[in-house]
Design a protein around this motif. Structure first.
Motif, short mmCIF file in Angstrom:
data_model
loop_
_atom_site.label_atom_id
_atom_site.label_comp_id
_atom_site.label_asym_id
_atom_site.label_seq_id
_atom_site.Cartn_x
_atom_site.Cartn_y
_atom_site.Cartn_z
N ALA A 151 0.83 -1.20 0.00
CA ALA A 151 0.00 0.00 0.00
C ALA A 151 0.87 1.25 0.00
CB ALA A 151 -0.93 0.00 1.21
N LEU A 152 2.02 1.20 0.65
CA LEU A 152 2.93 2.34 0.68
C LEU A 152 3.71 2.48 -0.62
CD1 LEU A 152 4.38 1.84 4.27
CD2 LEU A 152 2.93 3.75 3.53
N THR A 153 3.88 1.39 -1.34
CA THR A 153 4.68 1.37 -2.57
C THR A 153 3.97 2.15 -3.68
OG1 THR A 153 5.80 -0.69 -2.04
CG2 THR A 153 5.59 -0.14 -4.37
N ALA A 188 -0.56 11.73 9.37
CA ALA A 188 0.01 11.00 10.51
C ALA A 188 1.48 10.69 10.30
CB ALA A 188 -0.75 9.71 10.75
N ALA A 189 1.88 10.46 9.04
CA ALA A 189 3.28 10.08 8.78
C ALA A 189 3.62 10.29 7.32
CB ALA A 189 3.53 8.62 9.17
N LEU A 190 4.89 10.51 7.08
CA LEU A 190 5.45 10.56 5.74
C LEU A 190 6.53 9.49 5.64
CD1 LEU A 190 6.18 11.90 2.95
CD2 LEU A 190 7.72 13.40 4.25
N PHE A 191 6.40 8.60 4.64
CA PHE A 191 7.41 7.57 4.37
C PHE A 191 8.24 8.00 3.17
CE2 PHE A 191 4.60 5.10 6.97
CZ PHE A 191 5.32 3.99 7.43
N VAL A 192 9.56 7.93 3.30
CA VAL A 192 10.43 8.29 2.18
C VAL A 192 11.64 7.36 2.12
CG1 VAL A 192 9.81 10.74 2.10
CG2 VAL A 192 11.70 10.00 3.55
#
Length: 398
Positions: A151-153, A188-192
């Motif tokens: 889902a994050l990809t 809520a969050a940032l993924f990098v």
């Protein structure tokens, strides 16, 4: 050689019959390795500049790994997570130091990068208070193939067959402007990823991580940095975010941490360390004494041998060497440390990878326009010279 070739073919047929069809036929059937070299069942030697996709940080059959694995296997391999072991505690303490998390940091151990990302996803959900429901990730990113990680990809083609995805994730362009537009108090969050490895070794724009740190702090969001591929010295710092002088709220680690023994980790910083509560997450095998002992020995050796600095020096030499070949097929050289991407003209990257293999050089084409080069951190002059000769031949074949 006829007999050996027949043996390799037999292995390939057995692979096709016995393994799930999630991957294509193997390019090689490998039998043993030493340093930066591997040998296939035909007895042919290959220079390994893929290192298990940035996993084999100390190369193959390194005596430190062999000794630690043998010693621990003869002592204690596994206990349940009802108990702790000295190596588990020591590794957590070391990761607090190396990441910069310090005394306020905490570590969670799993068995892979995808498991580390799943733990980080739960961490983000635990920060979903006061109306925070959105998680931001970047387009063309890669965080793993389990359902939360998928889902994050930011690759819709990878998600299509498995929809509906875990909800709540928005994918944005990898620009500071897009980040500024998307970030608000609902996040809520940032993924990098500091460098997108699966996208062809694409670094974030200059200043992106610093701006991301400013915006997430302002809006109460977590900055979660995926260092599964870039971490453990790969880019010439222990972790790639350290090039920018920032600290995230959490970092995911795997691949090179144990030089091939499966282990993954989520390390939290500051207030993020208090978000996951007892019973929120767990892993049967995570943090077992075998994997944590080997990881500790690998990190010891990386520090003792100065391999983080070696990655910085050798990476610069590697980029210079590739440019020095002067091939018209090379359109760009990018990356940091020993994580190098090479742009290839006319969508012929897979062909270059194939010709490289024919000349005894292992590298990877993650897409039609890019090569990924991630050799062991122990890389030296001899291996660089061998790479130059073999890569020059491969480009010449075009």
């Amino acid at each position: 050689m006829t007999h050996l070739a027949e043996a390799a073919q037999a292995y390939t047929e057995r692979h096709r019959a016995a393994l799930m069809r999630t991957l294509g036929a193997p390019q090689l059937v490998l039998e043993r390795g030493e340093g930066c070299w591997v040998w296939d069942v035909d007895g042919r030697r290959y220079l390994d500049f893929l290192a298990g996709i940035a996993v084999d940080s100390l190369g193959h059959a390194h005596p430190v790994v062999v000794e630690a694995a043998a010693r621990q296997a003869a002592t204690l391999i596994h206990v349940s997570n009802y108990f702790a072991t000295p190596s588990q505690i020591a590794l957590a303490e070391r990761l607090r130091r190396l990441t910069g998390a310090g005394e306020g940091g905490r570590a969670y151990f799993g068995n892979s990068g995808a498991e580390a990302i799943e733990a980080a996803f739960k961490l983000a959900r635990r920060n979903s208070t006061d109306g925070r429901s959105r998680i931001l990730s970047l387009k063309n990113s890669f965080h793993g193939r389990t359902m939360g990680a998928l889902a994050l990809t930011g690759k819709p083609t990878m998600q299509e067959a498995f929809r509906p995805m875990v909800p709540g994730v928005d994918h944005i362009d990898s620009t500071i402007a897009a980040l500024e537009e998307a970030m608000d108090d609902s996040v809520a969050a940032l993924f990098v990823e500091p460098i997108k490895g699966e996208a062809g070794v694409l670094p974030l724009p200059d200043g992106y991580l610093r701006r991301a740190r400013e915006l997430t702090e302002r809006h109460g969001a977590l900055l979660i940095v995926d260092e599964i591929q870039t971490g453990v010295g790969r880019t010439g710092e222990w972790f790639a975010y350290q090039h920018d002088g920032i600290l995230p709220d959490a970092v995911t680690i795997a691949k090179g941490i144990a030089s091939g023994i499966p282990i993954g980790a989520l390390v939290t910083f500051g207030r993020a360390s208090d978000l996951l509560l007892r019973g929120d997450h767990g892993s049967t095998f995570g943090g077992q004494p075998f994997s944590t002992t080997v990881a500790g020995a690998v990190l010891d050796e990386i520090e003792r041998a100065g391999l983080v600095q070696n990655a910085a020096v050798r990476g610069a030499q590697l980029q210079e060497l590739i440019l020095g070949i002067g091939s018209p097929h090379v359109t760009a050289v990018r990356g940091r440390g020993l994580m190098v991407g090479v742009g290839i003209a006319d969508g012929r990257a897979a062909e270059v990878a194939e010709r490289s293999l024919a000349h005894g050089l292992i590298l990877n084409a993650p897409n039609p326009d890019s090569l990924r080069i991630v050799p062991p951190l122990i890389l030296g002059d001899e291996e660089l010279e061998e790479f130059r000769d073999r890569f020059t031949l491969a480009l010449g074949d075009l």
